[in-house]
Design a protein around this motif. Structure first.
Motif, PDB file in Angstrom:
ATOM      1  N   ALA A  72      21.779  38.294  11.719  1.00 54.96           N
ATOM      2  CA  ALA A  72      22.342  39.637  11.557  1.00 54.96           C
ATOM      3  C   ALA A  72      23.826  39.660  11.925  1.00 54.96           C
ATOM      4  O   ALA A  72      24.627  40.341  11.281  1.00 54.96           O
ATOM      5  N   ARG A  73      24.203  38.905  12.958  1.00 52.84           N
ATOM      6  CA  ARG A  73      25.621  38.865  13.337  1.00 52.84           C
ATOM      7  C   ARG A  73      26.456  38.130  12.312  1.00 52.84           C
ATOM      8  O   ARG A  73      27.592  38.514  12.036  1.00 52.84           O
ATOM      9  N   ILE A  74      25.912  37.058  11.758  1.00 52.58           N
ATOM     10  CA  ILE A  74      26.654  36.322  10.733  1.00 52.58           C
ATOM     11  C   ILE A  74      26.833  37.182   9.489  1.00 52.58           C
ATOM     12  O   ILE A  74      27.890  37.201   8.876  1.00 52.58           O
ATOM     13  N   LYS A  75      25.818  37.888   9.128  1.00 50.51           N
ATOM     14  CA  LYS A  75      25.803  38.661   7.897  1.00 50.51           C
ATOM     15  C   LYS A  75      26.495  40.024   8.028  1.00 50.51           C
ATOM     16  O   LYS A  75      26.702  40.697   7.030  1.00 50.51           O
ATOM     17  N   SER A  76      26.903  40.419   9.214  1.00 46.02           N
ATOM     18  CA  SER A  76      27.400  41.778   9.438  1.00 46.02           C
ATOM     19  C   SER A  76      28.674  42.103   8.659  1.00 46.02           C
ATOM     20  O   SER A  76      28.848  43.226   8.222  1.00 46.02           O
ATOM     21  N   ASP A  77      29.588  41.161   8.476  1.00 48.26           N
ATOM     22  CA  ASP A  77      30.847  41.448   7.791  1.00 48.26           C
ATOM     23  C   ASP A  77      30.884  40.921   6.366  1.00 48.26           C
ATOM     24  O   ASP A  77      31.941  40.854   5.766  1.00 48.26           O
ATOM     25  N   HIS A 126      28.772  40.220   2.341  1.00 46.60           N
ATOM     26  CA  HIS A 126      28.032  40.867   1.265  1.00 46.60           C
ATOM     27  C   HIS A 126      26.578  41.086   1.700  1.00 46.60           C
ATOM     28  O   HIS A 126      26.024  40.271   2.429  1.00 46.60           O
ATOM     29  N   PRO A 127      25.923  42.164   1.268  1.00 43.74           N
ATOM     30  CA  PRO A 127      24.528  42.402   1.663  1.00 43.74           C
ATOM     31  C   PRO A 127      23.569  41.287   1.255  1.00 43.74           C
ATOM     32  O   PRO A 127      22.570  41.051   1.926  1.00 43.74           O
ATOM     33  N   ALA A 128      23.870  40.571   0.190  1.00 43.69           N
ATOM     34  CA  ALA A 128      23.002  39.472  -0.245  1.00 43.69           C
ATOM     35  C   ALA A 128      23.538  38.117   0.212  1.00 43.69           C
ATOM     36  O   ALA A 128      23.297  37.099  -0.418  1.00 43.69           O
ATOM     37  N   PHE A 129      24.254  38.096   1.329  1.00 45.04           N
ATOM     38  CA  PHE A 129      24.848  36.865   1.837  1.00 45.04           C
ATOM     39  C   PHE A 129      23.813  35.784   2.085  1.00 45.04           C
ATOM     40  O   PHE A 129      24.031  34.617   1.766  1.00 45.04           O
ATOM     41  N   ALA A 130      22.658  36.139   2.629  1.00 42.13           N
ATOM     42  CA  ALA A 130      21.628  35.146   2.924  1.00 42.13           C
ATOM     43  C   ALA A 130      21.097  34.509   1.645  1.00 42.13           C
ATOM     44  O   ALA A 130      20.879  33.288   1.596  1.00 42.13           O
ATOM     45  N   MET A 131      20.902  35.290   0.606  1.00 45.04           N
ATOM     46  CA  MET A 131      20.436  34.732  -0.660  1.00 45.04           C
ATOM     47  C   MET A 131      21.491  33.810  -1.275  1.00 45.04           C
ATOM     48  O   MET A 131      21.158  32.755  -1.812  1.00 45.04           O
ATOM     49  N   HIS A 132      22.752  34.183  -1.171  1.00 45.92           N
ATOM     50  CA  HIS A 132      23.817  33.336  -1.689  1.00 45.92           C
ATOM     51  C   HIS A 132      23.878  32.027  -0.915  1.00 45.92           C
ATOM     52  O   HIS A 132      24.033  30.954  -1.499  1.00 45.92           O
TER      53      HIS A 132
END
Length: 99
Positions: free
Chosen positions: A59-64, A66-72
């Motif tokens: 969650a901290r990595i993805k906070s700043d 794109h919303p689909a950062f994990a999928m990318h």
């Protein structure tokens, strides 16, 4: 014409499990399953705590980003298989694109 119709405001929102996004809740749920397979309360508690800290880290990595950062990130860093391969985009091992 007095029917009260619902008009959705956001069509592209991330899927949610409770208040969490699916990609943030997935480590906790997976580690709960692993802890259950461990067969003891200590293994369950350790696995859930590892899953909780992994989800907080994600969650901290993805906070700043794109919303689909994990999928990318998964697309670019995991090997492709016939199920996850996309036809409209080049394979993820091809890093340089012209154009």
């Amino acid at each position: 014409m007095l029917a009260d119709t619902y008009i959705p405001r956001r069509l592209d929102d991330q899927w949610k499990i409770g208040l969490w996004d699916v990609d943030v809740a997935a480590p906790v749920l997976f580690m709960m399953f692993v802890g259950y397979l461990g067969g003891s309360k200590l293994a369950f508690c350790l696995a859930v705590s590892v899953g909780f800290f992994a989800s907080r880290w994600l969650a901290r990595i993805k906070s700043d980003k794109h919303p689909a950062f994990a999928m990318h990130w998964l697309y670019w860093h995991l090997p492709t298989n016939p199920v996850s391969a996309m036809r409209a985009t080049p394979p993820s091992h091809i890093r340089r694109m012209v154009g």
